[in-house]
Every structure is written in structure tokens, then in C-alpha cells.
Design a protein around this motif. Sequence first.
Motif, PDB file in Angstrom:
ATOM      1  N   LYS A 270     -30.819  -2.609  16.898  1.00  0.00           N
ATOM      2  CA  LYS A 270     -32.112  -2.211  17.480  1.00  0.00           C
ATOM      3  C   LYS A 270     -33.184  -3.249  17.133  1.00  0.00           C
ATOM      4  O   LYS A 270     -34.013  -3.610  17.969  1.00  0.00           O
ATOM      5  N   ALA A 273     -32.643  -6.301  19.209  1.00  0.00           N
ATOM      6  CA  ALA A 273     -32.845  -6.102  20.657  1.00  0.00           C
ATOM      7  C   ALA A 273     -34.167  -6.691  21.134  1.00  0.00           C
ATOM      8  O   ALA A 273     -34.350  -6.958  22.321  1.00  0.00           O
ATOM      9  N   THR A 291     -38.656   1.058  11.337  1.00  0.00           N
ATOM     10  CA  THR A 291     -37.471   1.601  10.672  1.00  0.00           C
ATOM     11  C   THR A 291     -37.877   2.035   9.265  1.00  0.00           C
ATOM     12  O   THR A 291     -38.278   1.190   8.456  1.00  0.00           O
TER      13      THR A 291
END
Length: 345
Positions: A270, A273, A291
Amino acid sequence: MSSSTDDRRFEILRAIVTDYVSTQEPIGSKALVERHHLGVSSATVRNDMAALEAEGYIAQPHTSSGRIPTDKGYRMFVDRISEIKPLSAAERRAILSVLDNGVDLDDVLRRSVRLLAQLTRQVAVIQYPVLSTARVRHLEVVSLSPTRLLLVVITDTGRVEQRMVTLSEEIDEDNLVRVRDMFSTALDGKRLEDASVAVAELPTTAPADLREAVITIATVLVETLVERGDDRLVLGGTSNLARSAADFSSNMGGMDIVLDALEEQVVVLKLLAHTQRTGKVTVQIGEETNTENLRSTSVVSTGYGASGTVFGSVGVVGPTRMDYPGTIASVAAVAKYVGEVLADR
């Protein structure tokens, strides 16, 4: 506030960042004046530090009269690094010699993370080439016996897939050439998704005497082409986190929660990305990672590939107190050479 005041305050912020990254000690105005030729009085430096603190770029830890950069301060510092500092010719040669000696895709990627971890002293991560962007460069069909074939699919990202096929009937050399030509024509230069569709359609157009063989080979090839390896990562240098253990505050869970997050491939993917372009390095600092377990880290990443096609992403994860100019340069260089080495295979 005039731009000259802005520029001076940025120089003070840059001095604080640079000193704090190298010493890990909060920086006081006296040390700044002694170490850096700022061209202003200690009183001006103190005033500028007070202004930077009021605006949230630096903060004062409880235990010290010195200041440390905040995530916002690092962000401003990174945004104003105008260009990626080039690596020396010796550094470039060293990177290329390490990567050029990789025996296959797996080895090149392992070497890449090991090298990047050594260069940056952070945790390095690289994503396997994303299959959806890959094209078939070559298909080889090798006869091992009259009923056993070896299929070798090579993509433009350096990926090599090998599969064994057992036929229900023997096939001679002339018919093997016919089959090989059919499949090569269907596959050559196509993206993997399109290639799998083309292969799946081959049995409907195959000559009757080859249909059984074509169905068997097509079934194996379709499975090979549509397998997804997009979520595979290679990680290196996790032991480097221990060197920075003091940077991971216990009130944010310490180093252990960072290690936990890195074990979750989906979390790292992620973060990567964000990097879908080659040549542009992305820096996510602290809260910007979105996060929970990585709030005390920064992620520096970029895409790697060739001829405008991104194969995957590569980057490092480390404490927010990192050498950003050096890290950005190393990530950019390794990405550039990984792309070149894989494209040349």
C-alpha cells in the motif's frame, strides 16, 4: 514575512535537520552559530528558532533546551531539496557490478535490496515486477521426450516461467515446430492478460491433428500467464532498524510494531502503491504513511522499469530522522539500474 527572512529561517531549519540527523542530539542556538556560518547574531538565530517552533517545524523535547525537527519540519526540508544529488562514478560502477552479476530475476532483486540497505542503512524493499504490465518477450517449447515438453515463457521484465507438459500422444519434430509457431505468433509482444486470452482461443483454430496437443499446452500456459505475482516483495536490512532503536519512541509502540508492520506485505504494498512512476521519488513522512504502526517512520520510494514502463516499486523504510538527500539519491540510483539490468536481459 519577507522572503529573505523565509530563506534565513529555512537555512536554520536545514542546519537543525542536518545536525540532528548526524548527532541524534537536540540542537541549541549556540551550537548552530558555532557550527554553521549563518551570518547573523545568536539573538537572531534564537528568534528564528522561536518562530520555527511556533509554526510547528521544530519542537523542544522535555529533557533539553535544544530543538529537534518535527515531521512538518522534515517535510519542508524534503520539499526544498531541489535536485537529487548525483552518485559518483565509483558508486555507479559499484551498483552496476553488483546487479549485473545477478543470475536471474530473483537474484537481481535480492541483490538490489541488499545493496540499497547497505547504501542507506535502512530497511530496503522491492516489489516483484507487476505482471499486468509485463509483455511476453519469448516462448520456447523444448522436447524432452516424444510425450514430454518443457515450456519456457520469458517476459520483458526479466521473469522466466518454466512448466512441464505431458502429452497424451507422441509428437514428432515437424509437428512440434508447427505447435511452437502457433503459440509464438499468439503470444509474441502481448501483455500477459491479452496473451492468456489469445492462448485460450488457439484450440478452436488448431488443425485437427494437433488439437489434443494444443489444448494440453494451452491449459498449462494460461495457468502460467494469469498467475498473479504482484504481491511478492523482497525485504532486506531489517537489522538496520536495531541501529535506530532510539528513534522509535516507546509511546508509539517502539521498534517492534514497525517490524510487525513490515511483515504485513499488504501494508508495504500500500505504501509502495504511491510510486507508479519512474524517475520521481516519493517521500512519506510519519503520519503521511497513513499507517498506525509506521507513524515514527518515513518511506522513500520510486518506480523502477524501462522505456516508460513501470515494472514495480523500490524503496526504504527508516526512522523520520534519516539522511533524506542521501537516501533519495540511493533509491533513485538503484531503481534506475535495476530497470536497466532487467530490460537488458
